[in-house]
Design a protein around this motif. Structure first.
Motif, PDB file in Angstrom:
ATOM      1  N   LEU A   1      45.637  17.873  10.589  1.00  0.00           N
ATOM      2  CA  LEU A   1      45.370  17.291  11.901  1.00  0.00           C
ATOM      3  C   LEU A   1      45.078  15.804  11.770  1.00  0.00           C
ATOM      4  O   LEU A   1      45.536  15.002  12.588  1.00  0.00           O
TER       5      LEU A   1
ATOM      6  N   ARG B   1      40.442  16.066  16.850  1.00  0.00           N
ATOM      7  CA  ARG B   1      41.181  17.163  16.224  1.00  0.00           C
ATOM      8  C   ARG B   1      41.298  18.355  17.167  1.00  0.00           C
ATOM      9  O   ARG B   1      42.304  19.061  17.162  1.00  0.00           O
TER      10      ARG B   1
ATOM     11  N   ARG C   1      44.696  20.081  17.788  1.00  0.00           N
ATOM     12  CA  ARG C   1      44.876  21.474  17.388  1.00  0.00           C
ATOM     13  C   ARG C   1      45.429  22.291  18.558  1.00  0.00           C
ATOM     14  O   ARG C   1      46.375  23.067  18.402  1.00  0.00           O
TER      15      ARG C   1
END
Lengths: 170, 170
Positions: free
Chosen positions: B24, A129, A133
């Motif tokens: 995500l 992630r 991100r």
DNA sequence: CTTGGAAAGTCAACAAGGCTGACATAAACT
DNA sequence: AGTTTATGTCAGCCTTGTTGACTTTCCAAG
């Protein structure tokens, strides 16, 4: 470049796109290189612990749908039961996954992550992630919407079904 | 949704994005399922001819940069020379790739596709482009721009370098 | 001219993770 | 009772990645 009419609506059918082979080739290469980056961080973590991508996939989807059955996982992962079983066995033996006999249908095994399994999953998905991100931030919200839209179209129809089930479902 | 300020500029730094772990995670799963679709058609063709993805990758990048050296290919593919060599050997033996001793530096081998190699490459890339073209058409031009932007951000920096070199270069 | 090192190739061994095929067991369904 | 379904397991094979060791070629610097 590429600012004809916009029209970012989701359900839109064909639009007037002139796609050269060269543009398509760049997209293909982008997928190739990006997927390497996409798996790089989890691969490092897995390697440290003696696991591989197959373990990551199993752990991910068990975490995503706790109590899922082996058969369901087979459909999502698209591998043979022998392949999946080898991976699940090591995860169960190592105490990362718990396999409970079904109460309704006692042939089925329902899969859950143990505390240790959850810990590994958190570690892996936090790493993955983190990269997503950062990428999303750099690219901006409109790019992210487009990214997801195109990926969904690239999927095989039955995999898209699985994807959408995971997306909406509980 | 997702219509705050726009600003789809390429170099833009951070924007105000609120990215939940769930959003995500969907992106991660989208990448997973999409990559399966992305490789599905070439995999079928390769299988018929007794080749694998590793052969596809070699053929693709040789086609992309005819005359490239083994070392350059190693950098792009990110595998060991032993792995690559095994693949190249079968391609050379099967008459799909020609390996010419370098004229300037005769230690180097320059790699070219033969007529048969070009034929296989066309077959593979036409299948793969077909799916990408369809996906692009469905998703629309803005989505495509975003798709490429995010993918580029997901790459590791050195792979992004390779990608950009291929994109611009010759 | 000699030597160090880079580029390439080769051999061997190994591991992960796909695959097929065959078979066992238990439970559910008909 | 017989069939189908869900799962597990054993055995063997293939691709594709790895490491390590070694050779050949040959450029380039001393």
């Amino acid at each position: 470049m590429a600012d004809h009419m916009g029209g970012s609506g989701t359900g839109g059918g064909e639009q007037l796109l002139f796609l050269t082979d060269d543009q398509l080739r760049r997209g293909i290469e982008a997928m190739f290189f990006a997927y390497r980056g996409f798996t790089a961080d989890p691969d490092r973590i897995l390697n440290e612990r003696g696991y591989g991508r197959a373990h990551h996939r199993a752990v991910h989807f068990i975490s995503r749908s706790p109590g899922t059955t082996v058969n369901n996982l087979l459909g999502i992962l698209g591998v043979t039961k022998q392949s999946l079983n080898r991976v699940l066995r090591t995860l169960v033996d190592d105490g990362l996954v718990e396999s409970r006999v079904g109460s309704h249908d006692r042939r089925e095994r329902h899969l859950f992550l143990t505390e240790d399994g959850l810990e590994l999953e958190r570690h892996l998905s936090e790493a993955q992630r983190g990269r997503m991100r950062a990428a999303y931030r750099e690219a901006g919200p409109e790019a992210v919407a487009g990214f997801r839209l195109v990926l969904e179209q690239i999927m095989d129809p039955d995999l898209r079904r699985h994807f959408k089930t995971l997306k909406e479902g509980q």
